[in-house]
Structures are given as structure tokens and as C-alpha cells.
Design an enzyme around this catalytic site. Sequence first.
Site, mmCIF file in Angstrom:
data_model
loop_
_atom_site.group_PDB
_atom_site.id
_atom_site.type_symbol
_atom_site.label_atom_id
_atom_site.label_comp_id
_atom_site.label_asym_id
_atom_site.label_seq_id
_atom_site.Cartn_x
_atom_site.Cartn_y
_atom_site.Cartn_z
ATOM 1 N N SER A 223 0.848 -1.195 0.000
ATOM 2 C CA SER A 223 0.000 0.000 0.000
ATOM 3 C C SER A 223 0.883 1.244 0.000
ATOM 4 O O SER A 223 1.832 1.347 0.775
ATOM 5 C CB SER A 223 -0.945 -0.009 1.204
ATOM 6 N N GLY A 225 -0.488 4.574 -0.053
ATOM 7 C CA GLY A 225 -1.283 5.752 0.242
ATOM 8 C C GLY A 225 -1.919 6.316 -1.009
ATOM 9 O O GLY A 225 -2.503 5.594 -1.823
ATOM 10 N N ALA A 226 -1.772 7.617 -1.198
ATOM 11 C CA ALA A 226 -2.371 8.284 -2.349
ATOM 12 C C ALA A 226 -1.755 7.828 -3.669
ATOM 13 O O ALA A 226 -2.344 8.048 -4.741
ATOM 14 C CB ALA A 226 -2.225 9.793 -2.203
ATOM 15 N N GLY A 228 -1.361 4.750 -4.515
ATOM 16 C CA GLY A 228 -2.000 3.517 -4.949
ATOM 17 C C GLY A 228 -1.413 2.260 -4.336
ATOM 18 O O GLY A 228 -0.891 2.273 -3.212
ATOM 19 N N GLY A 254 -6.545 0.632 4.950
ATOM 20 C CA GLY A 254 -5.744 -0.568 4.727
ATOM 21 C C GLY A 254 -6.503 -1.848 5.013
ATOM 22 O O GLY A 254 -6.371 -2.842 4.276
ATOM 23 N N ASP A 255 -7.294 -1.853 6.078
ATOM 24 C CA ASP A 255 -8.108 -3.032 6.404
ATOM 25 C C ASP A 255 -9.120 -3.295 5.291
ATOM 26 O O ASP A 255 -9.369 -4.449 4.911
ATOM 27 C CB ASP A 255 -8.842 -2.819 7.724
#
Length: 318
Positions: A223, A225-226, A228, A254-255
Amino acid sequence: MARVLAITPNPALDLSIGLERLVPGDVNRARVCRTSPAGKGNNVARVLAGHGHEVTVTGFLGAANAGAFEAAFVEWGVVDGFVRVPGETRTNAKLAEADGRVTDINAPGMAIRDGDVGRLAEAVAAEAGDPPDAVVMAGSLPPGLTTAMLHAVLEPLISAGVPLWLDASGTALDAGLALAPALIKPNGAELAACVGRELVSPADLIDAGRELQGRGVAEVAISRGADGVLWLTRTDVLAATAPPVTVESTVCAGDTLVAGLMHGRLSGWPDIDTLAFAVALSADAVTRIGVGRSDTPVFETLLGAVAVHAVDIEAPVE
């Protein structure tokens, strides 16, 4: 749909506070304040149950304040398999600012005794007698739960061939890596800690993910964040980016991503469709306090705007 066991060793009541800007040492006025039963595995379970899967949740739950969780499990439609232990489940504070920055204040959790671990091991072994389609373990380890204890708890499921999905960091991630998980979902910092070096570029992230695959991890979803998600499957590397959204809270993003990936996989979807769905669901999650939902009016718009492509690992990665 599939049967899933979601293990949250160290759940929490999340006190989510939305404010314009956090000013340390000053009086801060909240725009919104909400307390909700949580824990990373519980959040994953909530999303999966909302998409039709049969989910059992387990881990350690404080008997003194279990009521809020028990009511939530009924609301979410999951089976409560938590082991009750003396004391209160911890409360974690999530301070979400208007610009998307989130400050976490996490308590350590209740001290777990050998007898508590034994009861959890018995509960998990009973699940292994009629194995679920997948098990997800997410979140941190409470005080007193060692790596050896965790391995003993999970061993019946691993021996039964149940794929382990792992969303953790620190000690919990290190412990899970030894069990050859089907998928892990680190961010860049967590991945760097795993391989012991700085990761600057997307190519660095891919190299580190490949290194973990060489150590027994089947798939790595990174992951960013912004920026992708990079998903290293058994055969390919896929990259996905989501459209910009107004951020309310990134706490459950994230979950939700993990749950979206699990939903697609357990439903037999192609990997590209699975990743697009998971990224759109995660994007929806950041627009509210709570998990992502695919039944919102904006979800189809988000899904249509997600860009997914295969990465040519021989070419520079942007």
C-alpha cells in the site's frame, strides 16, 4: 460465498476524532467524535461479512467492556469466537485532520496469560476440524503473546492447508512471515523494516517484495497511500491508482483494502478486477470514519476511475 476466520489478537475500541488541525499543547475542538469497536481483523471481517461471506471473529477480548463488541458483531453479521479475558479491551485514539494526516495513540493492550492462549488455541483447532477457506490475522500482538505461542495457535490451520492472509507490522509481521503466508500487505516503511534497507522508488518496493516472495511469502500487496497499490502476485506485478477523493479519515483504508482483495480472490475474480475493486473500496473508506462500502452511490464512479496496469519489471517503474 466463502468461510473466513478473522483473528485479531489485540482488538481495540477506536476513539476517532476529526478536527481541522491538531495543535499540540492547545485546546482542540473536534468536528466529529465517535467510539467504535475495531481492531484490524475485526475491520476486515466487517467488510467481508457485508459482502456475503460467513465470518467468524476471534482473538482476546476484555470481559469488562465486551458489550460494545458483542453488539457490533451482531450488527455486522459475524460469529463471535473471541476468548474473554479479565480486564478491559484497550482504547486507541485516532486524530484525523482535515488535510488527511492521522495521528494514532495506541495503548499496549491487556496482558495475556498462558491459559488464555490455550483457550484460543483450542478454539482455532476446532475451526481447523472443518477448515475455513481462508484465515486473516491482522493487527498487533498483546503483551504476553509470544511468537512461539502464536505459531502454536495457527499451526492446526496451516497444517490443514488454510491460506493465511497477514496484515501486521513489527513483531506480529515478523512472526507471521515464518508461516509462509498467502499474502501480506505492508506499506513502504513496514516493507523496508522487513528487508532492512531504505526503499526509495517503486522499483525498490518491487525488489523488496520479490525478496520476501523468495523467503516463502506467496503474494505481497504494497500500500502506497495516495500513490496507490503495487500487488506482486505469484506471476505478475500489478499497479493501481485511485481517483482523488475528499479525505475524512484514513484509519480503516488498509483493512478495507485487504478485505477487498480477499473478497475478489474468494469470489474467483481475475486479479485485475480484484485489485480495482479493492482499491475503489479503500478509496471509499477514506471518505468516512469507518470501513469502505460498495453499496454507496459513489462506489461505481470510484471503481470506474481506478486505473490498473501490469508492470513491466524490465522497464523503469513510475
